[in-house]
Write a protein that holds these residues in place. Structure first.
Motif, PDB file in Angstrom:
ATOM      1  N   CYS A  55      42.453  13.189 101.366  1.00  0.00           N
ATOM      2  CA  CYS A  55      43.307  12.669 100.294  1.00  0.00           C
ATOM      3  C   CYS A  55      44.771  13.032 100.501  1.00  0.00           C
ATOM      4  CB  CYS A  55      42.847  13.218  98.943  1.00  0.00           C
ATOM      5  SG  CYS A  55      41.232  12.597  98.456  1.00  0.00           S
ATOM      6  N   LYS A  56      45.031  14.152 101.152  1.00  0.00           N
ATOM      7  CA  LYS A  56      46.406  14.617 101.325  1.00  0.00           C
ATOM      8  C   LYS A  56      46.996  14.212 102.674  1.00  0.00           C
ATOM      9  CE  LYS A  56      45.790  18.604  98.379  1.00  0.00           C
ATOM     10  NZ  LYS A  56      45.659  20.053  98.297  1.00  0.00           N
ATOM     11  N   GLY A  57      46.192  13.725 103.575  1.00  0.00           N
ATOM     12  CA  GLY A  57      46.656  13.402 104.921  1.00  0.00           C
ATOM     13  C   GLY A  57      47.455  12.115 104.950  1.00  0.00           C
ATOM     14  N   ARG A  58      47.323  11.387 106.021  1.00  0.00           N
ATOM     15  CA  ARG A  58      48.121  10.172 106.209  1.00  0.00           C
ATOM     16  C   ARG A  58      47.767   9.114 105.185  1.00  0.00           C
ATOM     17  NH1 ARG A  58      45.946   6.958 111.504  1.00  0.00           N
ATOM     18  NH2 ARG A  58      46.458   5.061 110.396  1.00  0.00           N
ATOM     19  N   TYR A  59      46.577   9.194 104.578  1.00  0.00           N
ATOM     20  CA  TYR A  59      46.199   8.194 103.585  1.00  0.00           C
ATOM     21  C   TYR A  59      46.913   8.421 102.246  1.00  0.00           C
ATOM     22  CZ  TYR A  59      42.721   7.036 107.025  1.00  0.00           C
ATOM     23  OH  TYR A  59      42.109   6.663 108.193  1.00  0.00           O
ATOM     24  N   ALA A  60      47.471   9.598 102.034  1.00  0.00           N
ATOM     25  CA  ALA A  60      48.248   9.857 100.821  1.00  0.00           C
ATOM     26  C   ALA A  60      49.486   8.968 100.802  1.00  0.00           C
ATOM     27  CB  ALA A  60      48.633  11.329 100.757  1.00  0.00           C
ATOM     28  N   ARG A  61      49.969   8.605 101.979  1.00  0.00           N
ATOM     29  CA  ARG A  61      51.135   7.726 102.097  1.00  0.00           C
ATOM     30  C   ARG A  61      50.833   6.332 101.572  1.00  0.00           C
ATOM     31  NH1 ARG A  61      53.532   5.735 107.275  1.00  0.00           N
ATOM     32  NH2 ARG A  61      55.048   4.524 106.176  1.00  0.00           N
ATOM     33  N   LEU A  62      49.565   5.965 101.586  1.00  0.00           N
ATOM     34  CA  LEU A  62      49.170   4.638 101.123  1.00  0.00           C
ATOM     35  C   LEU A  62      49.546   4.434  99.657  1.00  0.00           C
ATOM     36  CD1 LEU A  62      47.756   2.020 101.856  1.00  0.00           C
ATOM     37  CD2 LEU A  62      45.597   3.094 101.290  1.00  0.00           C
ATOM     38  N   GLU A  63      49.378   5.445  98.845  1.00  0.00           N
ATOM     39  CA  GLU A  63      49.731   5.332  97.426  1.00  0.00           C
ATOM     40  C   GLU A  63      51.230   5.069  97.274  1.00  0.00           C
ATOM     41  OE1 GLU A  63      49.437   7.895  93.294  1.00  0.00           O
ATOM     42  OE2 GLU A  63      48.332   8.573  95.032  1.00  0.00           O
ATOM     43  N   HIS A  86      48.219  -9.123  93.773  1.00  0.00           N
ATOM     44  CA  HIS A  86      47.229  -8.159  93.289  1.00  0.00           C
ATOM     45  C   HIS A  86      47.552  -6.717  93.699  1.00  0.00           C
ATOM     46  CE1 HIS A  86      44.850 -11.559  92.105  1.00  0.00           C
ATOM     47  NE2 HIS A  86      44.925 -12.049  93.337  1.00  0.00           N
ATOM     48  N   ILE A  87      48.771  -6.486  94.175  1.00  0.00           N
ATOM     49  CA  ILE A  87      49.146  -5.149  94.625  1.00  0.00           C
ATOM     50  C   ILE A  87      49.040  -4.144  93.486  1.00  0.00           C
ATOM     51  CG2 ILE A  87      51.137  -3.722  95.308  1.00  0.00           C
ATOM     52  CD1 ILE A  87      49.926  -5.038  97.663  1.00  0.00           C
ATOM     53  N   GLY A  88      49.432  -4.484  92.307  1.00  0.00           N
ATOM     54  CA  GLY A  88      49.378  -3.560  91.178  1.00  0.00           C
ATOM     55  C   GLY A  88      47.959  -3.084  90.927  1.00  0.00           C
ATOM     56  N   SER A  89      46.997  -3.986  90.902  1.00  0.00           N
ATOM     57  CA  SER A  89      45.620  -3.579  90.672  1.00  0.00           C
ATOM     58  C   SER A  89      45.068  -2.826  91.887  1.00  0.00           C
ATOM     59  CB  SER A  89      44.746  -4.785  90.333  1.00  0.00           C
ATOM     60  OG  SER A  89      44.748  -5.702  91.395  1.00  0.00           O
ATOM     61  N   LEU A  90      45.546  -3.165  93.085  1.00  0.00           N
ATOM     62  CA  LEU A  90      45.116  -2.446  94.286  1.00  0.00           C
ATOM     63  C   LEU A  90      45.591  -0.993  94.238  1.00  0.00           C
ATOM     64  CD1 LEU A  90      43.694  -2.594  96.988  1.00  0.00           C
ATOM     65  CD2 LEU A  90      45.830  -3.355  98.019  1.00  0.00           C
ATOM     66  N   GLN A  91      46.843  -0.792  93.771  1.00  0.00           N
ATOM     67  CA  GLN A  91      47.359   0.569  93.649  1.00  0.00           C
ATOM     68  C   GLN A  91      46.530   1.348  92.624  1.00  0.00           C
ATOM     69  OE1 GLN A  91      51.115   1.161  91.767  1.00  0.00           O
ATOM     70  NE2 GLN A  91      51.382   3.187  92.688  1.00  0.00           N
ATOM     71  N   ASP A  92      46.227   0.739  91.499  1.00  0.00           N
ATOM     72  CA  ASP A  92      45.418   1.400  90.471  1.00  0.00           C
ATOM     73  C   ASP A  92      44.038   1.778  91.023  1.00  0.00           C
ATOM     74  OD1 ASP A  92      47.502   1.104  88.721  1.00  0.00           O
ATOM     75  OD2 ASP A  92      46.699  -0.725  87.788  1.00  0.00           O
ATOM     76  N   TRP A  94      43.316   2.290  94.164  1.00  0.00           N
ATOM     77  CA  TRP A  94      43.471   3.353  95.149  1.00  0.00           C
ATOM     78  C   TRP A  94      43.605   4.717  94.472  1.00  0.00           C
ATOM     79  CZ3 TRP A  94      42.242   4.389  99.772  1.00  0.00           C
ATOM     80  CH2 TRP A  94      42.768   5.506 100.409  1.00  0.00           C
ATOM     81  N   VAL A  95      44.364   4.764  93.417  1.00  0.00           N
ATOM     82  CA  VAL A  95      44.535   6.018  92.675  1.00  0.00           C
ATOM     83  C   VAL A  95      43.180   6.488  92.147  1.00  0.00           C
ATOM     84  CG1 VAL A  95      45.555   7.033  90.580  1.00  0.00           C
ATOM     85  CG2 VAL A  95      46.963   5.629  92.097  1.00  0.00           C
ATOM     86  N   LYS A  96      42.364   5.561  91.652  1.00  0.00           N
ATOM     87  CA  LYS A  96      41.024   5.925  91.151  1.00  0.00           C
ATOM     88  C   LYS A  96      40.133   6.433  92.289  1.00  0.00           C
ATOM     89  CE  LYS A  96      40.767   3.916  86.851  1.00  0.00           C
ATOM     90  NZ  LYS A  96      41.029   4.863  85.820  1.00  0.00           N
ATOM     91  N   VAL A  97      40.175   5.750  93.441  1.00  0.00           N
ATOM     92  CA  VAL A  97      39.354   6.174  94.577  1.00  0.00           C
ATOM     93  C   VAL A  97      39.744   7.586  95.003  1.00  0.00           C
ATOM     94  CG1 VAL A  97      38.917   5.788  97.044  1.00  0.00           C
ATOM     95  CG2 VAL A  97      38.807   3.877  95.440  1.00  0.00           C
ATOM     96  N   GLU A 100      38.493  10.112  92.510  1.00  0.00           N
ATOM     97  CA  GLU A 100      37.048  10.350  92.631  1.00  0.00           C
ATOM     98  C   GLU A 100      36.719  11.212  93.847  1.00  0.00           C
ATOM     99  OE1 GLU A 100      34.543   9.627  90.471  1.00  0.00           O
ATOM    100  OE2 GLU A 100      36.206   9.054  89.176  1.00  0.00           O
ATOM    101  N   VAL A 101      37.406  10.971  94.955  1.00  0.00           N
ATOM    102  CA  VAL A 101      37.181  11.785  96.150  1.00  0.00           C
ATOM    103  C   VAL A 101      37.578  13.239  95.867  1.00  0.00           C
ATOM    104  CG1 VAL A 101      37.911  12.186  98.548  1.00  0.00           C
ATOM    105  CG2 VAL A 101      37.350   9.874  97.782  1.00  0.00           C
ATOM    106  N   GLN A 102      38.675  13.424  95.133  1.00  0.00           N
ATOM    107  CA  GLN A 102      39.095  14.786  94.790  1.00  0.00           C
ATOM    108  C   GLN A 102      38.079  15.450  93.853  1.00  0.00           C
ATOM    109  OE1 GLN A 102      43.052  13.852  93.399  1.00  0.00           O
ATOM    110  NE2 GLN A 102      43.974  14.494  95.348  1.00  0.00           N
ATOM    111  N   LYS A 103      37.524  14.685  92.918  1.00  0.00           N
ATOM    112  CA  LYS A 103      36.474  15.231  92.044  1.00  0.00           C
ATOM    113  C   LYS A 103      35.245  15.618  92.873  1.00  0.00           C
ATOM    114  CE  LYS A 103      37.472  12.607  87.844  1.00  0.00           C
ATOM    115  NZ  LYS A 103      36.959  11.540  86.973  1.00  0.00           N
TER     116      LYS A 103
END
Length: 196
Positions: A55-63, A86-92, A94-97, A100-103
């Motif tokens: 979650c903190k690696g290079r994929y954190a840049r995606l958000e 649909h970028i707005g819903s995609l960002q939302d 991604w934040v949820k995913v 969940e991974v952090q949980k």
């Protein structure tokens, strides 16, 4: 007579050794279980750490990239591709995913901690307490078996001496003179009953 009593003593020794072996096998099982739980705890901790790093690696840049794209769209620019609507819903999403991974990472960390602090120490404590008891009982059992063997040997020796004395004295009366009838030794069955 001696062989049946000897066999009984040997059977007791064999049974005692069998019990000792079962106790040792039980300790081995507990040691293997403890090793399993310790390894599982390490795996859970490592997996939780890897999920956090994901979650903190290079994929954190995606958000960040998704957020910038959303801002660009709100700035009045018309999206050049239909998917950008649909970028707005995609960002939302991604934040949820990521949430969940952090949980999930937190759950695995909790599980690893629980195994480390509760499960493994409980088994280890149980084994240590049982080993002390088993060693004391095994020592007592060995001592009692040694005493039983020594007692059996003394009884056997006394029995042989008695029967050899009776056989040597057979046919003589109290004065040492020959008698017409030989003296019968006491019943072996009576002796056997006393020994058993």
């Amino acid at each position: 007579m001696a062989s049946s009593t000897s066999t009984a003593v040997e059977n007791y020794v064999a049974e005692f050794n069998g019990i000792t072996e079962k106790l040792e096998n039980g300790r081995d099982v507990c040691d293997l279980m403890t090793g399993f739980w310790e390894k599982l705890a390490k795996i859970e901790h490592a997996y939780a750490k890897q999920l956090e790093e994901l979650c903190k690696g290079r994929y954190a840049r995606l958000e960040t990239l998704l957020a910038q794209t959303k801002i660009m769209m709100k700035g009045g620019e018309k999206p050049t591709q239909p998917s950008l609507e649909h970028i707005g819903s995609l960002q939302d999403c991604w934040v949820k995913v990521v949430g969940e991974v952090q949980k999930l990472a937190a759950e695995h960390e909790t599980l690893g901690g629980h195994i480390t602090t509760k499960v493994t120490p409980t088994i280890t404590k149980f084994v240590k307490e049982k080993v002390k008891d088993e060693m004391a009982q095994a020592a007592t059992g060995k001592r009692l078996l040694a005493e039983a063997k020594a007692g059996y040997q003394r009884v056997t020796s006394t029995k042989r001496k008695y029967f050899s004395d009776v056989a040597a004295g057979a046919g003589k009366n109290a004065g040492g003179e020959d008698e017409e009838e030989a003296v019968e030794p006491p019943s072996k069955m009576l002796y056997q009953t006393a020994v058993d």
